[in-house]
Scaffold this active site. Sequence first.
Site, PDB file in Angstrom:
ATOM      1  NE  ARG A   1      -1.879  -0.906  -8.365  1.00 46.64           N
ATOM      2  CZ  ARG A   1      -1.213   0.052  -8.989  1.00 46.64           C
ATOM      3  NH1 ARG A   1      -1.448   1.316  -8.706  1.00 46.64           N
ATOM      4  NH2 ARG A   1      -0.295  -0.251  -9.897  1.00 46.64           N
TER       5      ARG A   1
ATOM      6  CG  ASP B   1      -5.996   9.134  -7.593  1.00 54.80           C
ATOM      7  OD1 ASP B   1      -6.821   9.795  -8.255  1.00 54.80           O
ATOM      8  OD2 ASP B   1      -4.989   8.604  -8.092  1.00 54.80           O
TER       9      ASP B   1
ATOM     10  CG  HIS C   1      -6.206   5.170 -10.800  1.00 55.12           C
ATOM     11  ND1 HIS C   1      -6.384   3.820 -10.614  1.00 55.12           N
ATOM     12  CD2 HIS C   1      -4.870   5.383 -10.688  1.00 55.12           C
ATOM     13  CE1 HIS C   1      -5.217   3.236 -10.409  1.00 55.12           C
ATOM     14  NE2 HIS C   1      -4.279   4.167 -10.443  1.00 55.12           N
TER      15      HIS C   1
ATOM     16  N   GLY D   1      -3.294   9.598 -10.274  1.00 54.11           N
ATOM     17  CA  GLY D   1      -1.925   9.584  -9.768  1.00 54.11           C
ATOM     18  C   GLY D   1      -0.858   9.674 -10.846  1.00 54.11           C
TER      19      GLY D   1
ATOM     20  CD  GLU E   1      -9.362   2.505  -9.701  1.00 51.94           C
ATOM     21  OE1 GLU E   1      -8.726   2.411 -10.775  1.00 51.94           O
ATOM     22  OE2 GLU E   1      -8.867   2.997  -8.682  1.00 51.94           O
TER      23      GLU E   1
END
Length: 530
Positions: free
Chosen positions: A230, A254, A279, A281, A259
């Site tokens: 996070r 990531d 992001h 993941g 965001e």
Amino acid sequence: MKVLITDKINEIAGQIIGDAAEAVFLPTMPEDELCKVIAEYDAIMIRSQTKITKKIIEAGKNLKIIGRAGVGVDNVDIEAATNNGIIVVNSPDGNTTAAAEHTIAMMLAMSRNIPQAAKTTKEGLWERSKYTGCEVFGKTLGIIGFGKIGQHVAKVAIALGMKVIVSDPYTSKEAVEKIGAEYIESLDNFWQKCDYITIHTPKTRETMYLINKNTLNRMKKGVRIINCARGGIIDEEALKEAIESGQVKSAAIDVFENEPNIAQSPLVACQGNVLLTPHLGASTSEAQLNVAIDVAEQIKEVLTGGSAHAAVNIPALKPEKLEPVKDYMKLAEYLGEFGIQITKGNLKSLEITVNGALSEHDVSPLEIALIKGAFSVLGEGVNYVNAPIIAKNKGINILTAKSKAACNYLGSITLKIITDNDENIIQAALINEDSPRFVQINSYKTSIKPAKHILLVPHENKPSMIAKVATVLGGNNHNITRMEVVQKSGKIDNESIMIINTDDAVLQEVLDQIEEIDGVRNPKCININI
């Protein structure tokens, strides 16, 4: 019955739900448009784009379940859904493999300079010596957070020949050692041991800026850092400075604090070896398929009279149980949060005693609320439904009793927390219908209104103690909003406690400064989710 499916969810969801209800696929809609149509539907299935607000929930007169195809449910107003008797479900395990694999991929790509080498090679350059990399074999990987993703990463890293150490206060030494890793109880003994550090913990009050200027400086020089968990767990400005100074060799990130506004991140302009991805993941076709199947099956189950296995709220509790104790639900949750934060050691049991008018009712909802509060430091995924399961899986004894003894309040809840090396007793009560208070902390009788930030400063009774503590807080830009000093009840000695409310959380480095004051003992900052 009808189910609305939006946010480009895999079509297999419609096939699964179609056995129980009519599945309707529509594009993502803004709040006002969704409010116009939501009354037609018995359920809605979303990803992250659609925000299910209180306004939408109140317009959804027939809604029985909201399904989030993914882990995070921050785009759903859980409280409004619960108040309207709507089940909210997610898919907590659907992206485990994807997130773990992305972590390993980021670690290897960073170590072997793959993004930079690929870029220059495509430009027609041959810079083989410039991009000499580093092997992970034989290196020490430190994992913060040992949930399912952290465990998967650990197993792969061990297979690659890495030594793995783990820091997680909510797992056991035995569970870590079972897969061949080493358990490190305190982060103080963790930082210097790691060649690589990867984070697999939710963003909570405790993990916000866990990686900061102070902790970065305590790490081994040349450490490499990966974060696919996070944004906000790492102080991005501090990481940028550490990379540019050489304290951190490289980083693979990531997730970001803001965001999708990636341009705001200091890491974008970092003059060093930093690998950034948007992001990704959980962004695999398999993960998106898994979460779609999982949530669709839960919606189908609920609409046909069954129960969901990953509900994140408490509509299953009968209204007749909730009604008599509803005014105490938040108080019980605050009590659990407060108690767990002042207690050291491995948790063994929670002993709950209710008094006054409360003793006349079924208090099982309060037990669940208190357990949820106690485990809320785990962050995302801890809720009224799974908190008792978490306690059971950790082997925590929960004992609840009712007392007929005289009570000075409308009703009170006393919590006794027992660990392997500590014991604390905290009592909370309603002074009147809308005045919750903490009225006892061990030997101290008090009357503290639950607040976001409560600083406890045990100290000797001597001149200028309050002034010295206030000076440290003021010097660190902490505003004091309320303060009281309490002596131990029934005892005449030289010890008191300051109870201070501040506008923001007091970090450990400030607590360390306060503890340096002669006569102060073990100050703590308690953060409550209010």
